[in-house]
Design a protein around this motif. Structure first.
Motif, mmCIF file in Angstrom:
data_model
loop_
_atom_site.group_PDB
_atom_site.id
_atom_site.type_symbol
_atom_site.label_atom_id
_atom_site.label_comp_id
_atom_site.label_asym_id
_atom_site.label_seq_id
_atom_site.Cartn_x
_atom_site.Cartn_y
_atom_site.Cartn_z
ATOM 1 N N UNK A 175 50.510 26.509 61.298
ATOM 2 C CA UNK A 175 50.947 27.198 62.809
ATOM 3 C C UNK A 175 51.615 27.977 63.013
ATOM 4 N N UNK A 176 52.985 27.978 62.320
ATOM 5 C CA UNK A 176 54.038 29.184 62.460
ATOM 6 C C UNK A 176 53.265 30.603 62.118
ATOM 7 N N UNK A 177 52.378 30.852 61.529
ATOM 8 C CA UNK A 177 51.708 32.118 60.840
ATOM 9 C C UNK A 177 50.838 32.232 62.366
ATOM 10 N N UNK A 178 50.079 31.598 62.593
ATOM 11 C CA UNK A 178 48.499 31.151 63.407
ATOM 12 C C UNK A 178 47.963 31.601 61.860
ATOM 13 N N UNK A 179 47.389 31.072 60.979
ATOM 14 C CA UNK A 179 47.120 30.783 59.928
ATOM 15 C C UNK A 179 45.643 29.888 59.637
ATOM 16 N N UNK A 180 44.216 30.134 59.617
ATOM 17 C CA UNK A 180 43.889 28.381 58.414
ATOM 18 C C UNK A 180 43.193 29.564 57.456
ATOM 19 N N UNK A 181 43.046 29.156 56.184
ATOM 20 C CA UNK A 181 42.949 29.062 55.053
ATOM 21 C C UNK A 181 42.299 27.980 54.303
ATOM 22 N N UNK A 182 40.912 28.734 54.293
ATOM 23 C CA UNK A 182 39.944 27.769 52.789
ATOM 24 C C UNK A 182 40.441 27.630 51.743
ATOM 25 N N UNK A 183 40.403 26.735 50.912
ATOM 26 C CA UNK A 183 40.846 27.025 49.604
ATOM 27 C C UNK A 183 39.882 25.897 48.832
ATOM 28 N N UNK A 184 38.635 27.128 48.158
ATOM 29 C CA UNK A 184 37.386 26.756 47.046
ATOM 30 C C UNK A 184 37.909 25.927 45.699
ATOM 31 N N UNK A 185 37.873 24.735 45.821
ATOM 32 C CA UNK A 185 38.142 24.896 44.442
ATOM 33 C C UNK A 185 37.163 24.036 43.346
ATOM 34 N N UNK A 186 35.559 24.829 43.616
ATOM 35 C CA UNK A 186 34.909 23.959 43.069
ATOM 36 C C UNK A 186 34.327 25.234 42.261
ATOM 37 N N UNK A 187 34.568 25.729 41.907
ATOM 38 C CA UNK A 187 34.430 26.963 40.385
ATOM 39 C C UNK A 187 35.715 27.517 39.466
ATOM 40 N N UNK A 188 35.827 27.957 38.230
ATOM 41 C CA UNK A 188 36.627 28.052 37.314
ATOM 42 C C UNK A 188 38.424 28.631 37.994
ATOM 43 N N UNK A 189 37.898 29.183 39.164
ATOM 44 C CA UNK A 189 39.390 29.804 39.622
ATOM 45 C C UNK A 189 39.427 29.052 40.559
ATOM 46 N N UNK A 190 40.589 28.958 41.164
ATOM 47 C CA UNK A 190 41.291 28.135 42.791
ATOM 48 C C UNK A 190 40.289 30.011 43.216
ATOM 49 N N UNK A 191 39.736 29.818 44.907
ATOM 50 C CA UNK A 191 39.220 30.879 46.042
ATOM 51 C C UNK A 191 39.984 30.932 47.344
ATOM 52 N N UNK A 192 40.740 32.001 47.815
ATOM 53 C CA UNK A 192 41.615 31.184 49.129
ATOM 54 C C UNK A 192 40.797 32.487 50.624
ATOM 55 N N UNK A 193 40.494 32.290 51.577
ATOM 56 C CA UNK A 193 40.325 33.039 52.512
ATOM 57 C C UNK A 193 40.406 32.093 53.578
ATOM 58 N N UNK A 194 41.325 33.452 54.357
ATOM 59 C CA UNK A 194 41.835 32.790 55.550
ATOM 60 C C UNK A 194 41.745 34.306 56.626
ATOM 61 N N UNK A 195 41.862 33.032 58.062
ATOM 62 C CA UNK A 195 40.929 33.846 58.953
ATOM 63 C C UNK A 195 42.504 33.851 59.647
#
Length: 554
Positions: free
Chosen positions: A122-142
Motif C-alpha cells: 500500500x505505501x508504494x501503491x503497488x500490486x504484485x502477482x507472484x507466480x509459483x507454478x513454474x521452475x522459477x518464481x515469476x513476479x508481475x507488478x501493477x
C-alpha cells in the motif's frame, strides 16, 4: 566435514551437535520407519551441504519462518520474509527444492489466487502477482493510483478487485473509501488515456459515490456477455447499501442500491451472497443481519447504466444461510432460519414459498446431489453451525414443496459436531471430543462411521481421495488419514506438537512446527502411514537437517 547452523546462526561441525535424551526432537515417528529412512536423510543432508559448501550456505535458510505467513500455492509452501523483503518457496521432493525472490517493499495484504500470490504494498501503491507454478518464481507488478489496502481475486483467478477496507488506510494517506479498481491479471499494467475506468487502462478505476462508509467486503463477478460486449462487475458490501461498479466495453458505470427505505433507521449488514448469471444479467441473492428476508438484486448490463431492480423474499425470521438450486419447475431459493427452526423453499419469480418446521435448529447448508442426470434431485445436510449439537438433518429440497416434513430425516452424531466439510461424496464431521474428533457421513444412506484416536482436531483437510486430520492428544500432535474409498484410517505421532497443516498439491499435506530453534516441515504423501509413513523429509527452514532431525528422533 559437514556443517549445520547452531542456535546462534554460526555454522559448526555436524559432530559438534551431540544427541541427548533431553534434546528436543521435532518429528517423532515409528522406530522402524526411522531406521529405514535414516540413511537416506543423512545422505540428503550430506548432498545439500556438499552442493552448497559450508562457506556459501544459502542465505535462504538463515532465518526462522513464521508459519502464519505461509501460503499453499501450486503444491508448494510460499512465505514472506519481512526482514529480508523477499518471497521464499519450498517444494516437496527435496530440501534443495527451495528458492527465493526479492521484493523490496513492505507487504500489506497477501492472498492466494490460483497458482499465484497476490501481494499488496500500500505505501508504494503497488500490486504484485507472484507466480509459483513454474521452475522459477515469476513476479508481475501493477502501479496503483491509490493506497488500496485490500485485494479480492475473482473465482477464476483472472481478475482482482482492489478496495479500501475500513481502517486500512495509512495514517499519512488521504484516500477515498468509495474508490475501487479492477485489475486484469493476464495483462500488463497500462495507463490508458487518463480517464477514470478507461477501457485501455489496467487497472481500471471507479468511484462508487453514495456508499457513505467504507465497504465491508468486495466481490468480483465472472465474465458476463451482454449485448454490447463483455462486462465484469465489482460489488461492494456496505452497511445498508450495495455499491456496484460495472466495468464494460464502453467504460465504467456505477450505482448504489439501498437495502432499506429512506425513512428507515435499520442497519442491514450483508452477510452472505449467492450469484447467478443469466444472459447479460447478474443476479445477487443475499441475506443480511437485521433482515428477515432474502434480498434479490437483478442487475441488467448493457451500453448504458446498469438497470437494477430489487425485491425481497420472506424467509422466516433471521435467515442464516441460503442455497440456489434448479427445481423441477425452475429456480428455487432455499433458506434456513436461525431462530424459528424453519426451512424455506422459495420461488424467486412469484415470491411464493413452502416452509417446514425442523425438529432441531439448523443454521447451515451442506449441499449434495445423489445420482446423475435429469432425475438427480437437490439434497442438503442441515446442521447448526458453531453450536456443537449432536443433531444432523438430511433434506430432499427438490421434494420439500410436495412432501413437506417427510422430506427431512434426522440423524444423531456420536459427539457434538463443530464443523462439516465436504469430502468427495461424503461429509467429514469435525467433532468436539478429546479422542474421537472425526466421523464420516454417507449422506445417501445416512450412515455415520466414527473414528477413534484422532485426538482433539486442530485442523482437517480434504485431499484427492483422502481426509487428513491434525489432532492433539495430551499435548502431542497426531496426523491421521482416512481413505475415502474404503474408510481405512491410519495415523502417526508427531512430536513436539505441530502448529499448522497445509495442503501440498492434491495428494499430500505438510505439517509445520517449532523445534530446535527452527520452524520445520514434514511432507506426507498418500501411501499407508502405518506400513510406510511416507516421511519424505524433515527440514529446518533456518538451516538444514541437523543430527536429531536427520535421524528422525529414534
Amino acid at each position: 566435514m559437514t556443517c549445520t547452523p547452531d542456535r546462534s546462526g554460526r555454522r559448526v561441525p555436524w559432530t559438534s551437535a551431540p544427541r541427548s535424551p533431553s534434546r528436543p526432537v521435532l518429528w517423532q515417528r515409528h522406530a522402524s520407519a526411522a531406521r529405514r529412512r535414516r540413511a537416506a536423510a543423512l545422505a540428503l543432508a550430506a548432498t545439500l551441504v556438499s552442493a552448497a559448501g559450508c562457506a556459501e550456505w544459502p542465505d535462504l535458510y538463515s532465518r526462522p519462518l513464521t508459519t502464519a505467513a505461509v501460503h499453499e500455492v501450486a503444491g508448494s509452501l510460499v512465505s514472506w520474509d519481512n526482514a529480508r523483503q523477499r518471497f521464499t518457496r519450498v517444494r516437496p521432493g527435496a530440501a534443495a527444492n527451495a528458492d527465493a525472490l526479492p521484493w523490496p517493499h513492505t507487504l500489506g495484504e497477501a492472498v492466494v489466487s490460483g497458482d499465484a500470490v497476490l501481494a499488496m504494498a500500500p505505501s508504494d501503491r503497488l500490486l504484485a502477482r507472484l507466480d509459483a507454478s513454474g521452475d522459477a518464481l515469476k513476479l508481475q507488478e501493477w502501479a496503483l493510483p491509490s493506497d488500496f489496502s485490500a485485494v479480492t481475486p475473482s473465482v477464476s483467478g483472472s481478475h482482482a478487485a482492489l478496495w479500501h477496507r475500513d481502517g486500512g488506510a495509512n495514517a499519512s494517506s488521504l484516500v477515498n473509501p468509495s474508490e475501487v479498481a479492477l485489475v486484469d491479471l493476464a495483462a500488463a499494467a497500462a495507463s490508458g488515456d487518463g480517464s477514470a475506468g478507461a477501457v485501455s487502462a489496467n487497472p481500471r478505476v471507479a468511484t462508487v459515490s453514495g456508499l457513505s462508509r467504507a465497504p465491508i467486503a468486495a466481490h468480483v463477478s465472472p465474465e458476463i456477455q451482454a449485448a454490447d460486449g463483455v462486462h465484469r462487475v465489482v460489488w461492494l458490501d456496505a452497511p445498508s447499501r450495495i455499491g456496484i461498479a460495472d466495468f464494460g466495453p464502453g467504460g465504467v458505470r456505477t450505482v448504489v442500491v439501498p437495502l432499506t427505505p429512506p425513512e428507515s433507521t435499520a442497519v442491514l449488514t450483508p452477510a452472505r451472497t449467492v450469484t447467478r448469471v443469466e444472459g447479460g444479467t447478474l443476479h445477487l441473492y443475499l441475506i443480511a443481519s437485521g433482515s428477515d428476508d432474502v434480498v434479490h438484486l437483478s442487475i441488467a448490463l448493457g451500453a448504458g447504466k446498469p438497470a437494477v431492480s430489487i425485491d425481497q423474499l420472506a424467509a422466516g425470521k433471521g435467515p442464516s444461510d441460503l442455497l440456489l438450486f434448479e427445481g423441477k419447475d425452475g429456480l428455487r431459493v432455499a433458506a434456513l432460519s436461525s431462530t424459528s427452526r424453519e426451512l424455506w423453499v422459495l420461488n424467486p419469480t412469484t415470491g411464493a414459498g413452502t416452509s417446514v418446521t425442523l425438529e432441531h435448529v439448523a443454521t447451515a447448508f451442506a449441499p449434495f446431489v445423489p445420482g446423475e442426470g435429469a432425475a438427480a434431485e437437490q439434497h442438503a445436510l442441515l446442521w447448526n453451525k458453531g453450536a456443537a449439537g449432536h443433531w444432523l438433518q438430511l433434506a430432499n429440497l427438490s421434494q420439500l414443496e410436495k412432501k413437506k416434513g417427510k422430506a427431512v430425516d434426522v440423524l444423531q452424531a456420536e459427539h457434538p459436531v463443530n464443523d462439516v466439510v465436504a469430502a468427495g461424496g461424503l461429509f467429514a464431521l469435525r467433532q468436539l471430543n478429546n479422542l474421537s474428533g472425526v466421523s464420516m457421513l454417507d449422506p445417501v444412506v445416512g450412515k455415520i462411521t466414527s473414528f477413534a484416536g484422532t485426538g482433539q482436531v486442530e485442523s482437517l483437510r480434504v485431499q484427492e481421495g483422502h481426509v487428513f486430520v491434525h489432532g492433539r492428544v495430551n499435548g502431542t500432535s497426531r496426523l491421521s488419514r482416512i481413505a475415502l474409498a474404503d474408510l481405512h484410517g491410519t495415523s502417526v505421532t508427531v512430536s513436539p506438537g505441530a502448529t499448522r497443516m497445509l495442503a501440498l498439491g492434491t495428494t499430500g499435506v505438510a505439517l509445520l512446527g517449532e523445534g530446535l530453534a527452527a520452524w520445520r516441515y514434514a511432507l506426507f504423501a498418500s501411501g499407508d502411514l502405518d506400513d510406510d509413513p511416507q516421511w519424505l523429509e524433515s527440514v529446518a527452514l533456518d538451516g538444514l537437517l541437523d543430527a536429531a532431525g536427520a535421524e528422525g528422533g529414534e
